[in-house]
Motif scaffolding. Structure first.
Motif: not given
Ligand code: SAM
Length: 279
Positions: A32-34, A39-40, A55-56, A83-84
């Motif tokens: 998962i690229a977050c 946060h995720t 991280s992305y 983030d949202a």
């Protein structure tokens, strides 16, 4: 076979606003690229998902996109989350989608919440046509020029806005777009959700006084209702000043103001002189 790139929408406040399919995809993918892994991870922990994250975000987007494409080409399935809300909407994602398309990697949307759509459907402003303009520029001159460009858009205008700029943006919008119906949608789906409807002047006055208007905000402004927003009662001087600020010379600005106010050029000129206190 290359893997698949999933764009997965996540909650904009209320953690329950996530689809069954989104949870399944987040469980099933290899990575998962977050936008923000910490946060995720809170969301993933809440739903008992242990998928690896990376991280992305806007600062590593270009380089990370290339790395993620390599993994996709090797057959890994990757989900992108912000983030949202919906990735790629005022959030990272777009670059990776473009790169995936160029590399013939399948791109699959997993739809869900987005602040702009949530605000629009509850605002009570027309939904048949709308224009999402993202964040307005922070600098006053650029912000006013952008509002000027949006003056004639024939649909509901939607902006994301930061709380400390809300009152200024509403005041600028009033001056440049003229009086219109508008809505401020704040903290949607959260405990202190607020949807305040009114004329632009009322909202500008309210938020100039309300220092508690914190949190996340969407501003919506009604379209330029023909014959209402632009009427002969509107000041020629305001329009001329605005067009000059947009870069037009005085003659062109007056011509445009006259056209918009449905006046002859001579009438517009007379009105301008009288508004400026001349004879
Ligand atoms: N990708 C997100 C989406 O689909 O809505 C938007 C990301 S953008 C960086 C964040 C902005 O969205 C906030 O500054 C705010 O303007 C708006 N926003 C996000 N969540 C919100 C909420 N719960 N209520 C109101 N506005 C929200």
């Amino acid at each position: 076979m290359p893997g698949t790139l999933y764009l997965v929408a996540t909650p904009i406040g209320n953690l329950a606003d996530i689809t069954h399919r989104a949870l399944q995809v987040l469980k099933d993918v290899d990575l998962i690229a977050c936008e923000d892994t910490r946060h995720t991870r809170k969301l993933l922990q809440h739903y008992g998902i242990n998928t690896k994250t990376i991280s992305y975000h806007e600062h590593n987007e270009q380089q990370r996109a290339a790395e993620l494409i390599e993994q996709l080409k090797q057959g890994k399935d990757i989900a992108v989350v912000s983030d949202a809300g919906t990735p790629s909407i005022s959030d990272p994602g777009f670059r990776l989608v473009r790169a995936a398309i160029e590399n013939e990697v399948a791109v699959v949307p997993v739809p869900g919440p987005s602040a702009l759509i949530s605000a629009l459907i509850a605002a009570g402003l027309p939904t048949d046509e709308f224009f999402f303009a993202g964040f307005l520029p922070a600098r006053s001159h650029a912000r006013r020029a952008r509002l000027g460009q949006l003056r004639s858009v024939p649909g509901t205008l939607i902006f994301y806005e930061a709380p400390h700029r809300l009152a200024t943006t509403l005041t600028d919008a009033l001056e440049i777009l003229g009086e219109r119906d508008a809505v401020v949608a704040r903290e949607l789906t959260k405990l202190h959700e607020e949807i305040r409807r009114g004329r632009l002047s009322e909202l500008a006055a309210h938020y100039a006084k309300d220092e508690n208007a914190r949190g996340e905000i969407v501003v919506l402004i009604d379209r330029n209702v023909i014959g209402e927003a632009i009427t002969a009662s509107q000041s020629v001087a305001t329009l001329v000043d605005q067009y000059e600020q947009d870069g037009m010379d005085h003659r062109a600005a007056l011509k445009k103001a006259a056209r918009e106010l449905r006046l002859s050029r001579a009438e517009a000129y007379r009105k301008l002189i009288s508004e400026r206190g001349g004879t």
